[in-house]
Design an enzyme around this catalytic site. Structure first.
Site, PDB file in Angstrom:
ATOM      1  N   SER A 160      26.250  42.607  33.652  1.00  0.00           N
ATOM      2  CA  SER A 160      27.090  43.544  32.903  1.00  0.00           C
ATOM      3  C   SER A 160      27.423  43.118  31.478  1.00  0.00           C
ATOM      4  O   SER A 160      28.011  43.886  30.727  1.00  0.00           O
ATOM      5  CB  SER A 160      28.393  43.813  33.663  1.00  0.00           C
ATOM      6  OG  SER A 160      29.181  42.642  33.745  1.00  0.00           O
ATOM      7  N   LYS A 215      38.325  45.063  33.998  1.00  0.00           N
ATOM      8  CA  LYS A 215      37.766  44.583  32.725  1.00  0.00           C
ATOM      9  C   LYS A 215      38.570  45.090  31.539  1.00  0.00           C
ATOM     10  O   LYS A 215      38.717  44.384  30.534  1.00  0.00           O
ATOM     11  CB  LYS A 215      36.299  45.005  32.616  1.00  0.00           C
ATOM     12  CG  LYS A 215      35.402  44.252  33.592  1.00  0.00           C
ATOM     13  CD  LYS A 215      33.953  44.674  33.515  1.00  0.00           C
ATOM     14  CE  LYS A 215      33.112  43.828  34.474  1.00  0.00           C
ATOM     15  NZ  LYS A 215      31.678  44.208  34.452  1.00  0.00           N
TER      16      LYS A 215
END
Length: 346
Positions: A241, A286
């Site tokens: 990611s 996140k």
């Protein structure tokens, strides 16, 4: 003893019993929480996160932060009930069934090893995407990852060989090799052009049937031959990611003038060599991790925008990133104050 005192005593005993029981009872859940962030323009343990050798680089400023998700739990280290309950109460974390992270047929070690491989591949793809963005040429080669011991290629083709052609036709994609082999009937031979070290070879291998298709027993992956060296150091971070942020960091170091203009930018997203940005998991955690690290701008994959809008913390601006190029242009617009900045809200 009064009825009130007796009630308090019994209630206290029940709470204590539940607390002890909760601490002893393991549950098949995983707690996801905001993980550490790293500035791809900075250092880890006094070593640059991105080190480029053999090509001129330029000073940078601000930050281009990759973000991560930390987890508790798993098949070999299950959490207790109290930990799960605390997670359900905390709005910054998520508690999910264990099988959503660790498939029943895969061990925790296998998942972690796969994340490590995905991180390595992501770094290669990020470098390829950055060089494509800057119009810097490189070569793509097909490398042999493994050879099945019970298949015809064993003893002929070796791990680390580069496949350059099949039956005299040049190949640059693993799909092209697979299609050429499958075009044969089981028992027919295929001739591979192989580069092994400094030696160019022609190796002929018969095919055999496996699951109804002809195979030779070779596993491959595309690798890249870059004109200079790009080393990425992120410690124990795994998964694909961080691809977008790696690419942006490489582009920034290879171009004159700081890309960020000193701004604190974080982001996430997988990356393909053509620059396409893909969605990721754990976006709410996140976002929190990015804001806690001081970021005010968050580059968000288009596929995560809807979820991000529901979880964005105060003070963090969501910028939609569909490609490496669009993310780069968005940062330039933010720094200059000119041009349109794509937003998750439309």
């Amino acid at each position: 003893m009064s009825r009130r005192a007796l009630t308090l005593l019994v209630s206290g005993f029940l709470v204590l019993a539940l607390g002890i029981g909760g601490a002893l009872v393991d549950v098949p859940y995983v707690v996801l929480s905001p993980g550490p962030t790293e500035n791809t323009l900075g250092q880890i343990d006094k070593q640059p996160v991105i080190k480029i050798t053999g090509r001129e680089t330029y000073p940078t400023s601000g930050s281009l932060r990759l973000v991560t998700v930390a987890y508790q739990g798993g098949p070999t280290s299950q959490i207790d009930l109290l930990t799960a309950l605390r997670g359900w109460i905390d709005p910054t974390v998520a508690v999910v069934p264990q099988e959503t992270i660790f498939a029943p047929d895969r061990s925790q070690k296998e998942v972690e090893e796969e994340n490590t491989v995905e991180m390595t591949n992501s770094q290669d793809d990020a470098t390829a995407a950055a060089l494509n963005e800057l119009k810097i040429p490189y070569r793509t080669v097909i490398s042999v990852v493994s050879v099945a011991k019970d298949k015809p290629a064993a003893g002929k083709i070796e791990k680390g060989d580069e496949i350059t052609s099949v039956d005299g036709k040049p190949v640059t994609k693993t799909e092209e090799v697979g299609e050429a082999v499958r075009a044969r009937r089981a028992g027919e031979e295929v001739t591979f052009g192989i580069t092994r070290g400094d030696e160019d070879l022609k190796i002929t291998v018969p095919t055999v049937a496996a699951d109804g298709e002809p195979v030779v027993g070779v596993s491959m992956r595309a690798t890249y031959k870059f004109p200079f060296e790009v080393d990425i150091n992120v410690g124990e971070v795994g998964g694909p990611s961080a691809g977008l942020m790696f690419s942006l960091g490489i582009v920034d170091k290879l171009t004159e003038g700081p890309m960020t203009g000193g701004k604190q930018i974080a982001g996430t997203g997988t990356i393909k060599p053509d620059g396409t940005v893909g969605p990721i998991g754990g976006i709410p955690q996140k976002l929190v991790g990015a804001r806690d690290a001081g970021a005010t701008i968050f580059l968000t994959p288009a596929g995560n925008c809807a979820e991000a809008l529901k979880a964005v913390p105060d003070g963090l601006r969501l910028v939609k990133a569909e490609t490496l190029n669009s993310a780069r242009l968005a940062i330039e617009a933010l720094v200059s104050g000119k041009g349109k900045v794509p937003s998750c809200s439309g």
